[in-house]
Design a protein around this motif. Structure first.
Motif, PDB file in Angstrom:
ATOM      1  N   GLN A   1       0.830  -1.203   0.000  1.00 39.53           N
ATOM      2  CA  GLN A   1       0.000   0.000   0.000  1.00 39.53           C
ATOM      3  C   GLN A   1       0.869   1.260   0.000  1.00 39.53           C
TER       4      GLN A   1
ATOM      5  N   TYR B   1      -7.300  -3.084   0.079  1.00 36.06           N
ATOM      6  CA  TYR B   1      -8.260  -1.991  -0.051  1.00 36.06           C
ATOM      7  C   TYR B   1      -9.689  -2.555  -0.133  1.00 36.06           C
ATOM      8  N   SER B   2     -10.617  -1.837   0.450  1.00 41.84           N
ATOM      9  CA  SER B   2     -12.020  -2.251   0.399  1.00 41.84           C
ATOM     10  C   SER B   2     -12.617  -1.911  -0.963  1.00 41.84           C
TER      11      SER B   2
ATOM     12  N   GLU C   1     -13.018   1.786  -1.295  1.00 41.85           N
ATOM     13  CA  GLU C   1     -11.734   2.467  -1.513  1.00 41.85           C
ATOM     14  C   GLU C   1     -11.261   2.294  -2.949  1.00 41.85           C
TER      15      GLU C   1
END
Length: 272
Positions: A67, A96-97, A100
């Motif tokens: 990330q 990441y969701s 996101e």
């Protein structure tokens, strides 16, 4: 006759290989290749001090590092370099969701280009997770490469990327003294980790250039390691699965070998 012919064929190929090797060795000894500035001063790529977590047979990606590396790419590298073989939805593998990923795609600076099938006109729209990262149209000099597969395209890819990003320096006086014609031309920058020592890209990283959300100190070395890890993931996102599969296959082959050996012993037990 067949038994005699087989060894003769093998002997012929063995002699041919030995002859080829001998001729090449003699030529190399008699006519050594003249040393060049690249050969003398080009350094072997090296890892960052802690090393990369994904190296080795049991290595795994550090999601937090990936990330951070994506953040470096987004804020520093994406202005010039594309990542066209990666889709926004792939970022879910970094932790990441879904929300996101949608936000990252929508807010990306380069918009998606689509062609109207009826009129043929090209229009732009916001990116969606299914889109690949848009290509970058660079207006400056040079032709910045797409970085999707860069760590697979370079020997010791992650180490190469890290070394290149941290390797900018003044041209050594010893180099100029030994090779007067090797002076770095105007508009280029000396980097001993680049193939011909002179690169069109200025040093892209500086301390505290980005602000990491997890509080990690953004030194030049840290950012170089993080983006090198991220680009390793873009080039081989299934690395962890490949390693797991490899160990399973090795275990199967080992078990099959043991069973085959025991079967052979059982079948030939009574044969003397």
């Amino acid at each position: 006759m067949v038994r005699l012919f087989g060894p003769l064929v093998g002997l012929f190929f063995a002699v041919a290989l030995l002859w080829s090797f001998g001729v090449g060795a003699i030529q190399a000894i008699r006519e050594p290749e003249p040393a060049t500035a690249v050969q003398v001063y080009h350094l072997a790529p090296h890892e960052p001090e802690p090393g990369f977590s994904f190296n080795g047979a049991f290595g795994k990606f550090d999601r937090a590092q990936l990330q951070r590396g994506f953040q470096v790419y987004k804020e520093v590298c994406s202005n010039c370099h594309s990542l066209h073989f990666v889709a926004f939805r792939d970022l879910a593998a970094l932790g990441y969701s879904e929300a996101e990923v949608k936000a990252i795609a929508k807010d990306w600076s380069n918009k998606a280009k689509v062609v109207d099938p009826k009129t043929g006109d090209e229009t732009q729209r916001d990116n969606v997770p299914a889109d690949h990262f848009p290509k970058v149209y660079y207006a400056g000099t040079g032709n910045p490469p797409d970085l999707s597969l860069v760590t697979k395209a370079r020997h010791e890819g992650p180490e190469y990327v890290y070394s290149l990003l941290t390797g900018y320096q003044d041209q050594p006086a010893e180099l100029l003294k030994r090779f007067p014609d090797s002076k770095t031309p105007d508009g280029l920058y000396y980097n001993p980790y680049f193939a011909n020592l002179n690169i069109a890209m200025p040093a892209p990283l500086a301390d505290d250039q980005v602000t990491y959300g997890d509080g990690t100190k953004a030194t030049k070395q840290q950012m170089a390691a993080d983006v090198a890890a991220f680009l390793t993931w873009t080039a081989e996102p299934k690395m962890e699965k490949r390693k797991q599969t490899g160990w399973a296959v090795l275990g199967f082959l080992l078990a099959a070998t043991v069973l085959a050996y025991l079967a052979k012993r059982n079948i030939w037990a009574r044969v003397h």
